[in-house]
Design a protein around this motif. Structure first.
Motif, PDB file in Angstrom:
ATOM      1  N   ILE A 122       0.815  -1.218   0.000  1.00  6.59           N
ATOM      2  CA  ILE A 122       0.000   0.000   0.000  1.00  6.59           C
ATOM      3  C   ILE A 122       0.845   1.263   0.000  1.00  6.59           C
ATOM      4  O   ILE A 122       0.846   2.017  -0.965  1.00  6.59           O
ATOM      5  CB  ILE A 122      -0.999   0.028   1.164  1.00  6.59           C
ATOM      6  N   ALA A 123       1.545   1.520   1.082  1.00  6.86           N
ATOM      7  CA  ALA A 123       2.335   2.750   1.193  1.00  6.86           C
ATOM      8  C   ALA A 123       3.737   2.378   1.630  1.00  6.86           C
ATOM      9  O   ALA A 123       3.999   2.216   2.832  1.00  6.86           O
ATOM     10  CB  ALA A 123       1.688   3.716   2.185  1.00  6.86           C
ATOM     11  N   GLY A 124       4.627   2.229   0.678  1.00  9.30           N
ATOM     12  CA  GLY A 124       5.975   1.782   0.981  1.00  9.30           C
ATOM     13  C   GLY A 124       6.742   2.726   1.875  1.00  9.30           C
ATOM     14  O   GLY A 124       7.683   2.320   2.558  1.00  9.30           O
ATOM     15  N   LEU A 231       7.017   1.834   9.800  1.00 17.53           N
ATOM     16  CA  LEU A 231       8.477   1.931   9.783  1.00 17.53           C
ATOM     17  C   LEU A 231       9.004   2.768  10.939  1.00 17.53           C
ATOM     18  O   LEU A 231      10.102   2.517  11.435  1.00 17.53           O
ATOM     19  CB  LEU A 231       8.938   2.543   8.458  1.00 17.53           C
ATOM     20  N   THR A 232       8.224   3.783  11.358  1.00 12.09           N
ATOM     21  CA  THR A 232       8.687   4.683  12.418  1.00 12.09           C
ATOM     22  C   THR A 232       7.590   4.909  13.455  1.00 12.09           C
ATOM     23  O   THR A 232       6.389   4.790  13.161  1.00 12.09           O
ATOM     24  CB  THR A 232       9.099   6.059  11.861  1.00 12.09           C
ATOM     25  N   LEU A 251       5.057   0.398  17.106  1.00 13.75           N
ATOM     26  CA  LEU A 251       4.977   0.498  15.652  1.00 13.75           C
ATOM     27  C   LEU A 251       3.716  -0.142  15.067  1.00 13.75           C
ATOM     28  O   LEU A 251       3.562  -0.164  13.845  1.00 13.75           O
ATOM     29  CB  LEU A 251       6.204  -0.168  15.012  1.00 13.75           C
ATOM     30  N   THR A 252       2.823  -0.624  15.910  1.00 18.49           N
ATOM     31  CA  THR A 252       1.736  -1.472  15.428  1.00 18.49           C
ATOM     32  C   THR A 252       0.360  -0.925  15.788  1.00 18.49           C
ATOM     33  O   THR A 252       0.141  -0.463  16.913  1.00 18.49           O
ATOM     34  CB  THR A 252       1.875  -2.893  16.006  1.00 18.49           C
ATOM     35  N   ILE A 253      -0.568  -1.021  14.826  1.00 23.73           N
ATOM     36  CA  ILE A 253      -1.964  -0.667  15.049  1.00 23.73           C
ATOM     37  C   ILE A 253      -2.865  -1.830  14.663  1.00 23.73           C
ATOM     38  O   ILE A 253      -2.466  -2.705  13.890  1.00 23.73           O
ATOM     39  CB  ILE A 253      -2.392   0.579  14.241  1.00 23.73           C
ATOM     40  N   ALA A 274      -0.660   8.859   8.738  1.00 20.63           N
ATOM     41  CA  ALA A 274       0.724   8.469   8.982  1.00 20.63           C
ATOM     42  C   ALA A 274       1.691   9.154   8.044  1.00 20.63           C
ATOM     43  O   ALA A 274       2.819   9.487   8.409  1.00 20.63           O
ATOM     44  CB  ALA A 274       0.860   6.952   8.858  1.00 20.63           C
ATOM     45  N   LEU A 275       1.236   9.373   6.806  1.00 18.65           N
ATOM     46  CA  LEU A 275       2.101   9.971   5.784  1.00 18.65           C
ATOM     47  C   LEU A 275       2.120  11.488   5.814  1.00 18.65           C
ATOM     48  O   LEU A 275       2.869  12.109   5.054  1.00 18.65           O
ATOM     49  CB  LEU A 275       1.649   9.492   4.402  1.00 18.65           C
TER      50      LEU A 275
END
Length: 283
Positions: A122-124, A231-232, A251-253, A274-275
């Motif tokens: 999805i979003a690298g 990633l962050t 880092l997890t949802i 997030a982005l």
């Protein structure tokens, strides 16, 4: 009346191997757009040959304004426009009418995959791994599961050899696939020319639609346990502030919702958050 939904990405398109061909502003982007439009049109032609009455093509890559409208097959209806205006992004409007089947063109392998062109989920830029019911999924598996919850089977997938193997692993050996290239690294592949791959895409799509009743939707157990590793930590921080997102760790949802379609909406809302980079003094 036979309605077909076609989702098109770019990384798995014939001849596309490098980021220079994938995004606006890059010097080979125009070439990538033409190749993407050609593969999409090849699939549409196969659907027409097999008797499709309504074909909705969703531009599902990056800016989502990649497919060249002026060069689209006349049988297509093109859903194009910025991703921020599409609540369900790659699957926008898949719930707009009763679709009988779906086709994925130009798809790519999931994150953490070896020997694939630009593998990501999805979003690298922010997603390290996405899991559905504990199993890592890429866009092929996830999108097929969301469509499956709507009763729509994915009947054909094109991409590189790694991607079509992934598609069969998730969706079964009964689907039709076309491997348009064999990746030897993230930015290189042994490619076959459009004159070879497009006829195969047309034939495979026509076969798939002629036997779509034999191909079952992909339906993982419900309710979906949908989790994302970022990633962050700042990315996870921002995503966790959106509705129906539960923070599980640094880092997890986990993504909640009344049904898979609602979960997909919440997922994309979380990823957009997030982005979104905050002002430097807020970071």
């Amino acid at each position: 009346m036979t309605n077909v939904y076609v989702s098109v990405d770019i990384e798995g398109i014939t001849g596309v191997v490098h980021a220079d061909m994938m995004m606006p502003g890059e010097h080979e982007y125009g070439r990538g757009r033409r190749l993407m439009t050609g593969d999409a049109n090849a699939a549409i032609e196969g659907l027409v040959q097999a008797g499709a009455d309504y074909i909705l093509v969703s531009d599902g890559h990056g800016p989502m304004r990649n497919l060249l409208f002026e060069e689209m097959h006349p049988a297509a209806h093109l859903l194009t426009g910025t991703g921020n205006a599409k609540d369900h992004c790659q699957l926008e409007a898949a719930d707009s009418r009763p679709f009988d089947a779906a086709v994925f063109i130009g798809y790519h392998a999931m994150a953490r995959t070896f020997k694939a062109i630009h593998p990501h989920t999805i979003a690298g830029a922010c997603v390290s791994e996405l899991r559905l019911n504990g199993r890592p999924h890429g866009e092929t598996g996830l999108n097929a599961a969301i469509l499956g919850a709507l009763g729509i089977p994915v009947i054909m997938v094109s991409g590189d050899t790694t991607t079509v193997a992934e598609a069969r692993a998730f969706l079964g050996e009964g689907i039709e696939t076309v491997a348009v290239k064999e990746a030897v690294g993230r930015n290189a592949a042994i490619c076959r020319p459009p004159t070879a791959t497009r006829s195969e895409i047309t034939a495979a799509t026509a076969r798939a639609l002629s036997r779509f009743g034999e191909i079952a939707p992909y339906t993982p157990d419900r309710p979906f346990n949908l989790e994302v590793d970022f990633l962050t930590m700042p990315q996870c921080d921002r995503a966790a502030r959106t509705t129906n997102i539960e923070r599980l760790g640094p880092l997890t949802i986990r993504v909640h919702g009344d049904d898979p379609w609602a979960q997909y909406f919440a997922l994309w809302a979380g990823l957009r958050a997030a982005l979104t980079e905050p002002a430097s003094w807020l970071a």
